[in-house]
Design a protein around this motif. Structure first.
Motif: not given
Ligand code: MRU
Length: 333
Positions: A138-140, A145-150, A227-230
């Motif tokens: 969840x830390x990832x 979320x902190x960088x991208x807001x999503x 559209x994919x962050x990880x």
């Protein structure tokens, strides 16, 4: 969260113990439990994928040993029968070796009860390991979320609670995020030919996690479009050098992720790391029947798994933390 039952649980008393499993061949249409009463029942459940997913296969094999010993079947026969069910998920061999090691240390007269105790311990430890994977993973998601807001996560196959005793591996961080009030959206690939993506969509739906079901081959396009962050996937066997066998199609997602700068994580308990296996070339890959593709009378390739080289993996999320794929020795038991 509308959280599920355990995938596997004991039933009955000391004189007549059996094991109840959720039949994954009937999901998502029907929620049906099957009672395993014999070694043959346990072996059948693994072979036909009533239970599936490396950690759950391991737990079922452990209970299969207890069932076999209760039938007075010799330990070597019990272990050989279960070991022959599916070849790639190393948790199967890991659980069988652990059961045999523990039993052989004690007098045969106590084996029956000891086998149940050890199977119970394996199941309990799987639950704890997956919960810890969720907390590390969840830390990832928090940092995205902190960088991208999503948070847009792509997964493959089913590595949720259905593939384990509880919590899941790749989906554990998603559930932990939800519990922490962090909304993540999950791209769920259908995972031909056995469609395990339907299982993932089902369990995410039951838990009210936002998700989108996608055709397998859309992964590259979605990453190209930003559209994919990880990507977070599970694993069936991780070699000592970090090469990772997971459901076929995982490797293509890892290649696309590298091409588009998308971090690619593998989430797995340490029991999925095969420290005796030097690299991916030594991982046995299960070849499944042509019938699964719905065709007959033609040559068919239906490998159930592929191998993602360690170099494409950003990190392996284990119960002891997130480890670089080429530094697994740091978590060797
Ligand atoms: O053939 P299956 O359904 O047993 O394979 C399971 C997988 O490959 C999953 O992708 C999973 O990541 C590994 S187990 C958590």
């Amino acid at each position: 969260m509308n959280y599920p039952l355990r995938t596997i649980q004991e039933d009955g008393d000391a004189a007549h113990r059996s094991v109840l499993i959720l039949d994954q061949t009937r999901l998502p249409l029907e929620t049906t439990f099957v009672r395993l009463q014999t070694l043959a029942d346990a072996a059948h459940a693994i072979r036909v994928m009533q239970v599936r997913g490396a950690p759950l296969i391991g737990a079922t094999a452990a209970y299969g040993v207890a069932l076999g010993l209760a039938e007075d079947i010799p330990l070597e026969t019990v272990v050989a029968t279960l070991a022959a069910t599916r070849p790639t998920a190393v948790n199967l061999n890991w659980a069988l070796e652990r059961m045999a090691r523990v039993l052989q240390k004690s007098a045969m007269t106590g084996w029956r009860e000891l086998a149940w105790q050890e199977a119970r311990a394996i199941a309990r430890e799987d639950v704890a390991a997956n919960a810890a994977i969720g907390q590390h993973g969840v830390e990832i998601l928090k940092s995205i979320a902190a960088q991208k807001g999503r948070v847009e996560v792509m997964t493959h196959c089913n590595a949720g609670w259905l593939a384990t005793v509880a919590h899941g591996t790749a989906l554990a961080p998603i559930y932990a995020a939800q519990a922490a009030g962090l909304a993540a959206h999950v791209w769920v690939s259908e995972t031909r030919p056995r469609n395990q993506g339907l299982l993932t969509a089902w369990e995410l739906g039951e838990a009210d996690v936002p998700h989108t079901f996608m055709v397998d081959n859309a992964a590259g396009l979605l990453m190209m479009q930003g559209r994919v962050d990880c990507v977070i996937v599970g694993a069936d066997r991780i070699a000592a050098n970090g090469d990772t066998a997971n459901k076929v199609g995982t490797y293509l997602k890892a290649l696309a992720a590298r091409a588009h700068g998308v971090p690619f994580y593998v989430a797995a308990p340490i029991s999925t790391i095969d420290f005796a296996c030097p690299d991916g070339a030594h991982i046995p890959i299960e070849e499944r029947a042509a019938e699964e593709l719905g065709v007959a009378g033609m040559a068919v390739a239906n490998p159930a798994f592929d191998v993602t080289p360690a170099g494409l993996i950003t990190g392996i999320i284990t119960e002891r933390g997130i480890v670089p794929a080429d530094q697994l020795a740091s978590v060797k038991p």
